[in-house]
Design a protein around this motif. Structure first.
Motif, PDB file in Angstrom:
ATOM      1  N   LEU A 230      -2.793  -2.041  -9.125  1.00 49.19           N
ATOM      2  CA  LEU A 230      -2.116  -2.520  -7.919  1.00 49.19           C
ATOM      3  C   LEU A 230      -3.091  -2.797  -6.774  1.00 49.19           C
ATOM      4  N   ILE A 231      -4.255  -2.178  -6.782  1.00 49.01           N
ATOM      5  CA  ILE A 231      -5.215  -2.381  -5.697  1.00 49.01           C
ATOM      6  C   ILE A 231      -5.721  -3.826  -5.657  1.00 49.01           C
ATOM      7  N   PRO A 232      -6.282  -4.384  -6.743  1.00 47.81           N
ATOM      8  CA  PRO A 232      -6.719  -5.781  -6.646  1.00 47.81           C
ATOM      9  C   PRO A 232      -5.556  -6.750  -6.474  1.00 47.81           C
ATOM     10  N   ILE A 233      -4.384  -6.403  -7.012  1.00 47.86           N
ATOM     11  CA  ILE A 233      -3.221  -7.261  -6.803  1.00 47.86           C
ATOM     12  C   ILE A 233      -2.877  -7.311  -5.324  1.00 47.86           C
ATOM     13  N   HIS A 234      -2.956  -6.184  -4.666  1.00 46.42           N
ATOM     14  CA  HIS A 234      -2.664  -6.127  -3.231  1.00 46.42           C
ATOM     15  C   HIS A 234      -3.712  -6.894  -2.421  1.00 46.42           C
ATOM     16  N   LEU A 235      -4.955  -6.848  -2.844  1.00 48.40           N
ATOM     17  CA  LEU A 235      -6.033  -7.502  -2.102  1.00 48.40           C
ATOM     18  C   LEU A 235      -6.105  -9.008  -2.334  1.00 48.40           C
ATOM     19  N   TYR A 236      -5.419  -9.531  -3.337  1.00 52.10           N
ATOM     20  CA  TYR A 236      -5.461 -10.962  -3.635  1.00 52.10           C
ATOM     21  C   TYR A 236      -4.766 -11.735  -2.528  1.00 52.10           C
TER      22      TYR A 236
ATOM     23  N   LEU B 296       0.827  -1.193   0.000  1.00 54.76           N
ATOM     24  CA  LEU B 296       0.000   0.000   0.000  1.00 54.76           C
ATOM     25  C   LEU B 296       0.872   1.257   0.000  1.00 54.76           C
ATOM     26  N   ALA B 297       1.954   1.207   0.754  1.00 52.94           N
ATOM     27  CA  ALA B 297       2.868   2.355   0.785  1.00 52.94           C
ATOM     28  C   ALA B 297       3.498   2.570  -0.588  1.00 52.94           C
TER      29      ALA B 297
END
Length: 80
Positions: free
Chosen positions: A37-43, A2-3
């Motif tokens: 990057l958001i859905p990649i991070h949430l996977y 996230l950072a």
């Protein structure tokens, strides 16, 4: 992660905007890449086990038909 997303947004977006200030399409494409990057991070890394075999089969065939069909529609719309 996230950072890294926040840092990339703060650093990269102004640079790409200044570089492509005459082309909003190029600017929005770069921003869309950052938004990925958001859905990649949430996977979580785990496959969905809650689906039934019938639901998986329906989903599979839906996307086998949907993807080429919507690409043909977009192509035809661009020609006209």
């Amino acid at each position: 992660m996230l950072a890294a997303f926040i840092a990339a947004t703060i650093i990269i977006l102004p640079i790409t905007f200044l570089k492509y200030f005459d082309s909003f399409a190029a600017f929005s494409f770069n921003y869309g890449a950052l938004l990925a990057l958001i859905p990649i991070h949430l996977y979580s890394g785990k496959r969905d086990r809650s689906s039934t075999p019938l639901k998986k089969e329906i989903n599979r065939w839906f996307f086998y038909v949907y993807y080429p069909l919507h690409m043909m529609i977009i192509f035809i719309a661009q020609i006209q």
